[in-house]
Design a protein around this motif. Structure first.
Motif, short mmCIF file in Angstrom:
data_model
loop_
_atom_site.label_atom_id
_atom_site.label_comp_id
_atom_site.label_asym_id
_atom_site.label_seq_id
_atom_site.Cartn_x
_atom_site.Cartn_y
_atom_site.Cartn_z
N ASP A 6 -2.21 -6.41 -5.38
CA ASP A 6 -1.62 -5.94 -5.89
C ASP A 6 -2.69 -4.34 -6.26
OD1 ASP A 6 1.44 -4.95 -7.29
OD2 ASP A 6 -0.63 -4.93 -9.19
N ASP A 7 -4.02 -4.70 -6.80
CA ASP A 7 -4.32 -3.73 -7.59
C ASP A 7 -4.74 -2.55 -6.59
OD1 ASP A 7 -5.17 -4.44 -10.15
OD2 ASP A 7 -6.64 -5.40 -10.26
N LEU A 8 -5.09 -3.22 -5.45
CA LEU A 8 -5.98 -2.78 -4.01
C LEU A 8 -4.79 -1.82 -3.66
CD1 LEU A 8 -7.78 -4.97 -1.83
CD2 LEU A 8 -8.78 -3.06 -3.31
N ILE A 9 -3.61 -1.91 -3.79
CA ILE A 9 -2.91 -1.15 -2.99
C ILE A 9 -1.23 -0.10 -3.70
CG2 ILE A 9 -2.36 -3.10 -0.76
CD1 ILE A 9 0.69 -3.33 -1.92
N THR A 10 -1.91 -0.75 -4.06
CA THR A 10 -1.12 0.04 -5.88
C THR A 10 -1.56 0.64 -6.70
OG1 THR A 10 0.68 -2.11 -7.08
CG2 THR A 10 0.40 0.31 -8.55
N LYS A 11 -2.91 0.48 -7.15
CA LYS A 11 -4.11 1.76 -7.77
C LYS A 11 -5.00 2.54 -6.68
CE LYS A 11 -4.24 -1.03 -11.65
NZ LYS A 11 -4.29 -1.95 -13.03
N GLY A 12 -4.94 1.44 -5.68
CA GLY A 12 -6.25 2.46 -5.09
C GLY A 12 -7.66 2.26 -5.04
#
Length: 622
Positions: A413-419
């Motif tokens: 979720d961190d990766l795809i939401t915040k990059g």
């Protein structure tokens, strides 16, 4: 050579690729693992260790889901430690030192034992894409291999460039060539790419070190393990050692700074913030004249040693001269110098929660290609990509873990939401529900989910159910059984805790912070219950945590339930945020780029504030 169409092709045989291939094949997909070198499947490119702060929780989660990283780690471990035991159980993190050669061998043997998994050694230089859908891969020999889904796990190999001082050369890892062609093809399709950096320290000859002047770092007296299955527990362990740099070492390293690619502009990409090179540490923490160096053996039988804390890309002569001034390293012999490596990655905001790309259907990215760093982060992504590739091909619901269900859910979720613009590493502080996401209960959280979709085995499920039932029974025993003051008071007196005057339930006195399971086992009814019900250490630990932290656990569950209400508010696919003029300009721009699936995900996008969420809720009729 390849007459059939595969269900899934996995490109790359590192931690992400190995887990992806195993998951897809074990779930029933006809899978092909294509890698540049079959001898380096499951290679530990950097330190010979698994787990650590938050990373150990991820390994436990991979294992609970039916992945292999925990099993392989246990079979190749030479030392085991539970970190942060002085803190609460939400912070406890398992870590193992491993035999590098045996780790890779165990991975290779495990994968070869999967009937639906094939192997092929060659570089993949291109993709077959038809109507925005993946159709297979093209190798450097021009061979086209067709597949219904492809998982890219290219690690540091995409246009990899190795730096040692002023020297630079192409490579994805020391002694191995870089992979070319894929980045260029993906960017031509509209993918955004970037560059990242990582580094590794010198490897040295352990016979040339003086361990007598170093500080031994032994494993735990009662070592645990990663896997919830019946893997071996270490009976004999190898020590690591600790030494320190000095002001002299730092001065010697500074002499080479003018030839350092870090400082002369040759390296332009960003490296991992929480694993800096020795020259970066000296530069950033100029007030410190000493840094820790951990001396880690590479295996049971080899003399090769990993110099943890001395990652560097300085010229090899500078590395050698400085390291010889470290206590215990006065006569050190190098096996190979440290180096930095730059490589291509693709900002992960271009992915869905399943790790499928938004631009090309049935194409999945996992591991360092998504901007992460670390074996554990890579392996968990590979596992999830392999699972979701199989599920999509079989028209089943995707498997997405929420932030309160797993560290893996937080990571993705961190990766795809915040990059991420720097190599992403997992920490316990990134998880807002870490009391729920403990290393001890990963099987209780995740094995039923995995078993339901056909990955976790029946043996795993039965073991989890036995543990759950025994712990629940033991907790009930403490809630229902009373103690006698004359039995408990001697224990409380030794602990300098207030004495009790009348009988009460054991649960109440066990809830005191300084009263442990070992103390409670001194009571005859407790020890008798343990013996009669054959309760192992895992069940005892689970019971103690559930009793002592029940209040915190319930509070976190309530907070998670509140979040789920927003998770249930779906946003229509391809929603055009630009038409909502009440949203801030930044929110419109970020939300159009990310395309969140739910209101809760939208709220986590950086630059989106609470008033923007209110506007969205009003528009969606909520």
């Amino acid at each position: 050579m390849f007459l059939e169409e595969y269900d899934v092709i996995v490109v790359g045989g590192g931690h992400a690729g190995a887990e992806a291939a195993a998951a897809a094949a074990n779930m029933g997909s006809k899978t092909l693992l294509v890698t540049m070198n079959l001898q380096t499947i499951g290679q530990m490119s950097c330190n010979p260790a698994m787990g650590g702060i938050a990373k150990g929780q991820i390994v436990r989660e991979i294992d609970a889901l039916g992945g292999y990283s925990g099993i392989i780690s246990d079979k190749s471990a030479i030392q085991f430690k539970m970190l942060n035991k002085s803190k609460g159980p939400a912070m406890w993190s398992p870590r193992s030192q491993n035999d590098r050669m045996r780790f890779a061998e165990e991975w290779r043997l495990a994968l070869e034992g999967i009937p639906k998994l094939d192997f092929y050694q060659e570089m993949v230089g291109g993709l077959l894409i038809e109507n925005n859908r993946i159709a297979g891969v093209k190798t450097s020999l021009g061979i086209e291999i067709r597949a219904r889904a492809v998982v890219l796990t290219n690690g540091t190999f995409l246009n990899g460039l190795i730096h040692i001082g002023e020297k630079q050369f192409g490579g994805g890892r020391a002694g191995e060539k870089a992979a070319t062609g894929i980045t260029e093809e993906l960017t031509s399709l509209g993918f955004e790419s970037g560059r990242m950096k990582t580094g590794t320290p010198p490897r040295v000859d352990g016979r040339s070190l003086d361990y007598s002047v170093m500080i031994p770092q032994p494993g735990d007296e009662r070592p645990e393990k990663f896997s919830y299955l019946n893997t071996p527990v270490l009976e004999v362990q190898r020590d690591c050692y600790m030494t320190h740099t000095s002001a002299l070492v730092h001065d010697l390293l500074r002499e080479g700074f003018d030839r350092s690619p870090m400082f002369n502009g040759r390296i332009k990409s960003i490296g991992p913030r929480y694993c800096p090179s020795i020259e970066d540490k000296i530069n950033r923490f100029a007030d410190k004249d000493s840094h820790q160096i951990f001396v880690e053996p590479e295996g049971w039988d080899t003399v090769e040693v990993y110099v943890n804390g001395f990652s560097t890309s300085l010229p090899e002569d500078v590395q050698f001269k400085a390291l010889r001034s470290v206590k215990g390293f006065e006569k050190v012999k190098f096996f190979r110098p440290g180096y930095a490596i730059e490589y291509d990655y693709f900002p992960p905001t271009q992915l869905k929660h399943t790790l499928e790309t938004k631009l090309v259907e049935n194409l999945y990215f996992a591991g360092q290609i998504n901007g992460t760093t670390g074996y554990e982060e890579a392996a968990s992504q590979g596992l999830m990509a392999g699972i979701n590739a199989h599920l999509k091909l079989n028209e089943k619901e995707p498997f997405v873990l929420k932030r309160d269900e797993a560290y893996i859910g937080v990571l993705i979720d961190d990766l795809i939401t915040k990059g991420t613009e720097e190599p992403y590493r997992m920490f316990t502080s990134r998880a807002e529900y870490r009391t729920l996401l403990r290393q001890d209960n990963a099987d209780l959280r995740l094995t039923p989910k995995s078993f339901a979709m056909g990955l976790a085995s029946e043996e795993r499920m039965k073991r989890m159910e036995r543990k759950e039932q025994k712990a629940a029974s033991f907790v009930s025993f403490f809630r229902e059984t009373s103690f006698r003051p004359e039995d408990i008071n001697p224990i409380l007196e030794r602990l300098d805790s207030s004495l009790v005057k009348q009988p009460d339930k054991m649960f109440k006195v066990f809830s005191r912070p300084h009263v442990t399971m070992d103390h409670m086992l001194q009571l005859e009814p407790v020890s008798r219950f343990v013996e009669e019900h054959d309760l192992d250490r895992e069940v005892l630990e689970q019971t103690e945590i559930q009793i002592k932290y029940s209040g915190y656990i319930e509070k976190e569950k309530l907070n998670a339930d509140k979040l789920h209400r927003l998770e249930n508010v779906q946003i229509p696919p391809n929603f055009d945020y630009s038409k909502l003029k009440s949203l801030s300009y930044e929110a419109r721009e970020k939300l159009n780029a990310i395309q969140p699936v739910t209101i809760a995900q939208a709220a986590r996008v950086s630059g989106v504030n609470p008033s923007d969420i209110s506007v969205l809720l009003v528009y969606l009729g909520r």
